[in-house]
Design an enzyme around this catalytic site. Structure first.
Site, short mmCIF file in Angstrom:
data_model
loop_
_atom_site.label_atom_id
_atom_site.label_comp_id
_atom_site.label_asym_id
_atom_site.label_seq_id
_atom_site.Cartn_x
_atom_site.Cartn_y
_atom_site.Cartn_z
N LYS A 259 1.00 -1.32 0.02
CA LYS A 259 -0.03 0.03 0.11
C LYS A 259 0.70 1.11 -0.02
O LYS A 259 1.79 1.19 0.88
CB LYS A 259 -0.88 0.06 1.24
CG LYS A 259 -1.62 1.35 1.43
CD LYS A 259 -2.55 1.24 2.86
CE LYS A 259 -3.08 2.34 3.23
NZ LYS A 259 -3.97 2.35 4.45
N ASP A 264 -3.09 10.14 4.01
CA ASP A 264 -4.37 10.04 4.00
C ASP A 264 -5.36 10.75 4.92
O ASP A 264 -5.07 10.82 6.32
CB ASP A 264 -4.52 8.49 4.48
CG ASP A 264 -5.93 8.13 4.66
OD1 ASP A 264 -6.77 8.50 4.07
OD2 ASP A 264 -6.20 7.21 5.24
N LYS A 271 -10.95 12.03 8.84
CA LYS A 271 -10.24 11.53 9.84
C LYS A 271 -10.45 12.60 10.98
O LYS A 271 -10.25 13.68 10.59
CB LYS A 271 -8.92 11.15 9.73
CG LYS A 271 -8.51 9.81 9.00
CD LYS A 271 -7.17 9.56 9.07
CE LYS A 271 -6.94 8.31 8.00
NZ LYS A 271 -7.30 7.07 8.80
N ASP A 282 1.35 6.50 6.10
CA ASP A 282 0.36 5.41 5.66
C ASP A 282 0.96 4.71 4.32
O ASP A 282 0.15 3.75 4.01
CB ASP A 282 -0.90 6.21 5.13
CG ASP A 282 -2.04 5.17 5.47
OD1 ASP A 282 -1.98 4.31 6.08
OD2 ASP A 282 -3.31 5.43 4.66
N ASP A 341 -12.32 6.37 3.75
CA ASP A 341 -11.13 6.39 4.63
C ASP A 341 -10.68 4.66 4.60
O ASP A 341 -9.77 4.45 5.12
CB ASP A 341 -11.51 6.73 6.27
CG ASP A 341 -10.14 6.90 6.98
OD1 ASP A 341 -9.12 7.05 6.19
OD2 ASP A 341 -10.32 6.47 8.09
N GLU A 343 -9.59 3.36 2.03
CA GLU A 343 -8.91 3.58 0.60
C GLU A 343 -7.85 2.64 0.39
O GLU A 343 -7.57 2.39 -0.77
CB GLU A 343 -8.40 4.97 0.47
CG GLU A 343 -6.90 5.39 1.02
CD GLU A 343 -6.66 5.12 2.65
OE1 GLU A 343 -5.57 4.63 3.01
OE2 GLU A 343 -7.75 5.32 3.28
N ARG A 345 -7.42 -0.55 0.59
CA ARG A 345 -8.04 -1.81 0.03
C ARG A 345 -8.48 -1.58 -1.50
O ARG A 345 -8.43 -2.34 -2.06
CB ARG A 345 -9.21 -2.36 0.96
CG ARG A 345 -10.40 -1.69 0.91
CD ARG A 345 -11.21 -2.10 2.07
NE ARG A 345 -10.56 -1.67 3.65
CZ ARG A 345 -11.20 -1.91 4.53
NH1 ARG A 345 -12.39 -2.70 4.73
NH2 ARG A 345 -10.63 -1.55 5.70
#
Length: 490
Positions: A259, A264, A271, A282, A341, A343, A345
């Site tokens: 990833k 993010d 968030k 992230d 959020d 994101e 996956r």
């Protein structure tokens, strides 16, 4: 031209060499396992040095050694902790000498006990290399620190084997350090294009490793709907980073996917402000994959590896994707978006589907800071391991054990498989239920039944304080496990 305040990437690590005898004039540490009989036993008793792993005592002048360093029960974990504690103590000593107007040492020595074998010596080196790691963005001069560590085995016959083990440990430590660098770099610098550029540069330094970077036009033409949706809200467009290592004669082909969310915000499902600054890390999974493949190539392991890092920023704007959207991934499968959020996956789904179809690997492993659920379940020092194949799961666990990274296998509960189904698309991205498990079940939909492992590193990818060889910030967790996993197929 003004000097950039950013540290270099990769960060320089200290040099480690192995010898048999101490050199005069260079500060010396004596490494003491608990309850060991050594020439320093009486001194240790007077200093109340119990030999606990990572315990460092400063020795009064005139006793030969400047430090006594505890190595606990003598296991590799304890030797890593000892090496890290010693590196911190030596760097603190160098800084104090400089502040006092003295001459800080460039080289320090550590005498290991005679019973320490090559594995223990390598573990001590790993701890020293990573425990002394620093990442600071500053306009000031870098603080002085030790540049070289000389490890002493006590007898000449042990030097060659220990030196070989230390060289390999250095490659793995460099992978961890590079993964830390990538995670720690602030996101006003680190966007998808920057991450891709660094991947190209560091791969170009290693023979046999190539990188291809796919831009947003290519992604659109190929149907990478997940990456385009997540990256659509940012002024910095997404990139797919593809690394390829193809040694001659390799009979096994592994696909690694990491990833690469370079920042993010959570998107429209934004968030909380508290803690959002940590989202520069992230992309720790992608950083671990880039660093691991570089180390695999540097070690010359006879295993083919393809690595994919779907890199994007998840931002808030008029072009951001929305809850309720239907996204079509590479290969045609559709996802109903429930939470922007979730994101990671979305971009992993594209990369997994592409990697499986394009390369037909023997096994697939993805790595991601994916779910807060794993932090709740396993805390901050253990990675979550999901796998569709028992043999692959055991390989990962054993690789982590060799690397000094702990994994706990989690269940892929078929009772929750239907939770991933959507009424208006093929799957839904953030269904109710146990978050880590449903996220893994979602990713499994894009693996075409191949042996597959999903490594959720949301907990151990970041640290707030020193422990063992870990320092605050990005930890580089999973990079060494991936190298050891590839090596297990050699």
């Amino acid at each position: 031209m003004a000097r950039s305040p950013l540290p270099p990437v990769p960060s320089p690590l200290i040099d480690v060499e192995v010898g048999a005898a101490a050199r005069r004039g260079e500060p010396l540490a004596a490494v003491l396992p608990r309850d060991a009989e050594t020439p320093y036993a009486e001194l240790a008793e007077s200093l109340r040095a119990a030999g606990k792993a990572g315990e460092v005592h400063v020795v009064p002048d005139g006793h030969g050694a400047r430090w006594l360093v505890g190595a606990g029960d003598g296991g590799q974990k304890q030797y890593r902790a000892a090496g890290a504690a010693f590196a911190r103590a030596a760097n603190s000593f160098a800084e104090a000498e400089a502040d006092a107007g003295g001459r800080p040492p460039r080289t320090v020595q550590a005498m290991l006990p005679p019973e320490a074998g090559a594995e223990q010596v390598a573990a001590f080196a790993t701890g020293a290399l990573l425990g002394g790691y620093r990442y600071v963005v500053t306009g000031e001069e870098r603080k002085p620190g030790v540049r070289r560590l000389r490890l002493l085995t006590g007898h000449e016959g042990a030097v060659p084997a220990c030196a070989d083990a230390v060289r390999r440990a250095g490659r793995l430590a460099a992978a961890t350090a590079l993964a830390r660098d990538l995670a720690n770099t602030p996101s006003n610098v680190k966007n998808p294009a920057w991450l891709a550029g660094v991947a190209e540069r560091v791969a170009g330094e290693v023979s046999g490793l190539s990188v291809t970077v796919r831009d947003q036009d290519w992604l659109a033409a190929q149907g990478f709907g997940g990456m385009l949706a997540v990256g659509g809200g940012s002024a910095s467009p997404p990139r797919l980073i593809e690394l390829s290592y193809r040694p001659r004669g390799a009979s096994t082909h592994l696909l690694l996917v990491g990833k690469g969310i370079t920042f993010d915000t959570g998107g429209l499902s934004i968030k909380p402000a508290e803690g959002m600054h940590l989202m520069r890390t992230d992309m720790a999974g992608g950083g671990a994959v880039i660093a691991a493949v570089r180390a695999v190539a540097a070690l010359g392991l006879p295993v083919r590896v393809t690595a994919l890092v779907p890199a994007a920023e998840n931002h808030v704007s008029g072009s951001a994707y929305r809850p309720g959207d239907i996204v079509r991934h590479y290969g045609g499968r559709t996802t109903e978006v429930l939470n922007t959020d979730a994101e990671g996956r979305m971009v992993l789904a594209d990369a997994l589907a592409y990697g499986v179809r394009r390369f037909s690997p023997d096994a697939v492993v993805d790595v991601a800071t994916l779910t807060g659920a794993m932090k709740v379940a396993l805390g901050l020092r253990t990675g979550g391991l999901f796998a569709s194949d028992d043999a692959l799961a055991e390989r990962v666990r054993e690789a982590g054990e060799r690397a000094g990274e702990q994994w706990w296998r989690m269940p892929l509960l078929d009772a929750h498989a239907d939770d991933v189904r959507s009424e208006i698309a093929d799957v839904r991205q953030a269904p109710p239920g146990p978050g880590g498990i449903t996220a893994a079940l979602f990713l499994r939909e894009f693996t075409s039944g191949l042996p597959w492992a999903h490594l959720d590193i949301a907990g151990p990818a970041r640290a707030e304080r020193n422990y063992d060889e870990v320092v605050p910030g990005g930890t580089g967790f999973a990079a060494r496990t991936l190298v050891e996993l590839v090596a297990s197929y050699a």
